[in-house]
Design a protein around this motif. Structure first.
Motif, short mmCIF file in Angstrom:
data_model
loop_
_atom_site.label_atom_id
_atom_site.label_comp_id
_atom_site.label_asym_id
_atom_site.label_seq_id
_atom_site.Cartn_x
_atom_site.Cartn_y
_atom_site.Cartn_z
N UNK A 208 0.86 -1.19 0.00
CA UNK A 208 0.00 0.00 0.00
C UNK A 208 0.90 1.24 0.00
N UNK A 209 0.69 2.11 -0.97
CA UNK A 209 1.49 3.34 -1.07
C UNK A 209 0.93 4.38 -0.10
N UNK A 210 1.52 4.43 1.07
CA UNK A 210 1.02 5.32 2.13
C UNK A 210 1.20 6.79 1.78
N UNK A 211 2.14 7.10 0.88
CA UNK A 211 2.35 8.49 0.49
C UNK A 211 1.14 9.05 -0.26
N UNK A 212 0.36 8.16 -0.89
CA UNK A 212 -0.82 8.59 -1.63
C UNK A 212 -2.09 8.52 -0.78
N UNK A 213 -1.96 8.01 0.46
CA UNK A 213 -3.15 7.73 1.28
C UNK A 213 -2.98 8.31 2.67
N UNK A 214 -2.93 9.60 2.77
CA UNK A 214 -2.79 10.23 4.07
C UNK A 214 -4.06 10.00 4.90
N UNK A 215 -3.85 9.81 6.20
CA UNK A 215 -5.00 9.61 7.08
C UNK A 215 -5.87 10.87 7.06
N UNK A 216 -7.19 10.67 6.84
CA UNK A 216 -8.04 11.85 6.69
C UNK A 216 -9.38 11.76 7.41
N UNK A 217 -9.57 10.73 8.23
CA UNK A 217 -10.86 10.59 8.90
C UNK A 217 -10.98 11.55 10.07
N UNK A 218 -12.03 12.36 10.06
CA UNK A 218 -12.27 13.28 11.17
C UNK A 218 -12.92 12.52 12.32
N UNK A 219 -12.70 13.00 13.53
CA UNK A 219 -13.38 12.41 14.67
C UNK A 219 -14.89 12.52 14.48
N UNK A 220 -15.63 11.44 14.75
CA UNK A 220 -17.08 11.46 14.53
C UNK A 220 -17.85 12.26 15.58
N UNK A 221 -17.72 13.58 15.49
CA UNK A 221 -18.43 14.44 16.46
C UNK A 221 -19.86 14.73 16.01
N UNK A 222 -20.06 14.80 14.69
CA UNK A 222 -21.40 15.02 14.17
C UNK A 222 -22.00 13.70 13.74
N UNK A 223 -22.58 13.70 12.54
CA UNK A 223 -23.16 12.46 12.02
C UNK A 223 -22.05 11.48 11.63
N UNK A 224 -22.29 10.22 11.89
CA UNK A 224 -21.35 9.17 11.49
C UNK A 224 -21.66 8.79 10.05
N UNK A 225 -20.64 8.84 9.21
CA UNK A 225 -20.82 8.59 7.78
C UNK A 225 -20.43 7.15 7.46
N UNK A 226 -21.37 6.42 6.86
CA UNK A 226 -21.16 5.01 6.48
C UNK A 226 -21.17 4.92 4.96
N UNK A 227 -20.17 4.24 4.42
CA UNK A 227 -20.01 4.17 2.96
C UNK A 227 -20.11 2.73 2.47
N UNK A 228 -20.86 2.55 1.37
CA UNK A 228 -20.95 1.25 0.70
C UNK A 228 -20.72 1.47 -0.79
N UNK A 229 -19.63 0.93 -1.31
CA UNK A 229 -19.34 1.02 -2.74
C UNK A 229 -19.73 -0.28 -3.42
N UNK A 230 -20.72 -0.23 -4.29
CA UNK A 230 -21.26 -1.43 -4.92
C UNK A 230 -20.64 -1.62 -6.30
N UNK A 231 -20.10 -2.81 -6.52
CA UNK A 231 -19.64 -3.24 -7.85
C UNK A 231 -20.60 -4.34 -8.28
N UNK A 232 -21.42 -4.07 -9.29
CA UNK A 232 -22.46 -5.02 -9.67
C UNK A 232 -21.90 -6.33 -10.20
N UNK A 233 -20.65 -6.33 -10.66
CA UNK A 233 -20.06 -7.55 -11.19
C UNK A 233 -19.79 -8.58 -10.08
#
Length: 376
Positions: A208-233
Motif C-alpha cells: 500500500x502506497x502510504x504516500x498517496x493515502x494520508x490519514x483523513x478521517x475526522x473524529x465522529x463528532x457530528x453524524x457518522x458517515x457510512x459508505x458502501x461502494x457497490x460493484x455489480x459484477x
C-alpha cells in the motif's frame, strides 16, 4: 533488477511498481487495467469482441468453429509487442490466466515469457486453480464460493471463477507451475490453499502506497458517515446483499445520527474520493483477510467491515481490533454497526489502530523489498 509485472487487481501491481522503483529497480507494467477501474499501464491490453453485437458474433463463431476471436486478438496484440515481454530478471504474473485467453493462446503467450526471461513468478491474489479447487473441496472455508453454493449467483455470472474447474484451465495451471520459479500469496485467503504446495514461497502482504493515502478521517463528532461502494459484477461475491439489508435497519433506528453514502461501479479515482468523508466502510463479507480496497481505507483511518478472522489476528499477533470481521449475516452486521454508532470513541480508536497496522505491515517500500528478496 529489471522487472516486468503482468496484470492488475485493485492497484496491487501499481503500488508494488512504485515501491520497487523507489528502491532503485527498473519496472514495467502490462495488463488490462482491471476493467472499469482503469488503472494505469505501461502497455495496455483491451478485451475486444467482449460486449454487445460483436460478443454475440464471437460466441456464434466459437460454437460453429471452436475459434476464440477474443483470445486471438489478445495474442495478436501481444505478438506485436513481444519484445516488451523479453529480457527481464524477474517477471510476475498476477494470475495463471493473466491475459484472459483460452488455453491455446494463453500458453503461446506464456511460452514466450518463460523462454525469454530469467525467472517467472506467479501471484495468487484472486481466483485460480489451486484456490478454487480448495474452496469447492472445503465449502465451510469462508470464500466467494459460498454464495454460489447457496444459489445466489448464476452459473454464467460465476464463470470467471468456475472456469478454473475446467480441464483446459487445469492443464494451464499445470503448465504454469511446471515453469515458474515460485508462487506467492497476497493474503491468508490464498495462503491456506497453497500451504502444502512445493512451489509456494509464502505470503507477502499487499503493498500500500502510504504516500498517496494520508490519514483523513475526522473524529465522529457530528453524524457518522457510512459508505458502501457497490460493484455489480461481484455483488453477491462481496456479500453486498447483507450490507444493503443491514443499512435499511440501521437507517430506521439511527437516521438522525448517521449519513449513508452508496456508490455504484465507480472508476478507482472516483471511488477513493467518494469515501473521503466516511468513518465506516462496508467492504466484503466472504473473506478471511483484507482485500486491497479495505487496506487502502484502513490506511486512511477508516473502520472497515471486511475479512478479519481469527487466523488473521493470530498471523499478525493482534490483541485489539484493526477492522471489523464481516460475516454474511444481516443481524450480525446490524449489531456491529449499532455498537459503533453508540460508541463513537471506538470508531476513532479502531481507525487509529487500522492506520498504524497498515503502516507496520503493508508499506509499499518494505513490501517491494520482500518481493525483490523472494525473486532473487
Amino acid at each position: 533488477m529489471n522487472i516486468l509485472l503482468i496484470g492488475e487487481y485493485s492497484r496491487l501491481h501499481n503500488s508494488l511498481k512504485e515501491g520497487l522503483m523507489q528502491n532503485g529497480h527498473r519496472v514495467q507494467l502490462a495488463g488490462f487495467g482491471d476493467g472499469f477501474k482503469d488503472y494505469p499501464m505501461d502497455l495496455k491490453f483491451e478485451k475486444k469482441w467482449d460486449r454487445g453485437f460483436l460478443k454475440k458474433v464471437k460466441v456464434l463463431i466459437h460454437k460453429i468453429t471452436g475459434f476464440d476471436m477474443s483470445s486471438y486478438l489478445i495474442y495478436r496484440h501481444f505478438y506485436k509487442n513481444r519484445t516488451f515481454f523479453s529480457g527481464y530478471d524477474a517477471v510476475q504474473l498476477i494470475n495463471e490466466n493473466s491475459f484472459y485467453c483460452g488455453y491455446h493462446y494463453e500458453r503461446k503467450i506464456l511460452e514466450h515469457i518463460f523462454r525469454n526471461n530469467k525467472k517467472v513468478f506467479l501471484l495468487s491474489c484472486g481466483a485460480d486453480y489451486a484456490n478454487v479447487t480448495y474452496c469447492f473441496k472445503n465449502p465451510g472455508f469462508k470464500s466467494v464460493v459460498q454464495p454460489y453454493l447457496a444459489g445466489k449467483i448464476k452459473k454464467k455470472d460465476f464463470q470467471p471463477v468456475l472456469k478454473f474447474r475446467e480441464e483446459e484451465y487445469q492443464k494451464l495451471h499445470e503448465y504454469v507451475y511446471d515453469n515458474i520459479s515460485g508462487v506467492i500469496a497476497s493474503d491468508l485467503d490464498y495462503h491456506v490453499p497453497l500451504e502444502a504446495n512445493p512451489k509456494y514461497l509464502g505470503i507477502i502482504p499487499n503493498p500500500v502506497n502510504l504516500e498517496k493515502l494520508k490519514q483523513n478521517t475526522e473524529n465522529p463528532r457530528g453524524k457518522i458517515v457510512i459508505f458502501l461502494g457497490i460493484n455489480h459484477q461481484n455483488y453477491f461475491q462481496k456479500g453486498i446483499d447483507f450490507f444493503e439489508k443491514a443499512l435499511v435497519e440501521i437507517e430506521k433506528k439511527y437516521h438522525d445520527r448517521i449519513e449513508i453514502i452508496v456508490t455504484r461501479s465507480l472508476p478507482y479515482k472516483d471511488y477513493i474520493t467518494a469515501y473521503h468523508r466516511a468513518h465506516i466502510i462496508l467492504d466484503q463479507a466472504y473473506s478471511m483477510d483484507q482485500g486491497y480496497n479495505a487496506l487502502e481505507a484502513m490506511a486512511k483511518g477508516k473502520v472497515v467491515f471486511t475479512g478479519a478472522e481469527k487466523i488473521f489476528e493470530t498471523f499478525y499477533n493482534l490483541t485489539e481490533k484493526v477492522a471489523i470481521n464481516a460475516l454474511p449475516d444481516t443481524d450480525y452486521i446490524v449489531s456491529q454497526l449499532a455498537f459503533l454508532i453508540e460508541n463513537p470513541d471506538e470508531i476513532k480508536a479502531i481507525g487509529k489502530r487500522a492506520s498504524a497496522f497498515i503502516k507496520a505491515n503493508h508499506d509499499h517500500i518494505d513490501i517491494a523489498n520482500q518481493y525483490a528478496r523472494a525473486w532473487q
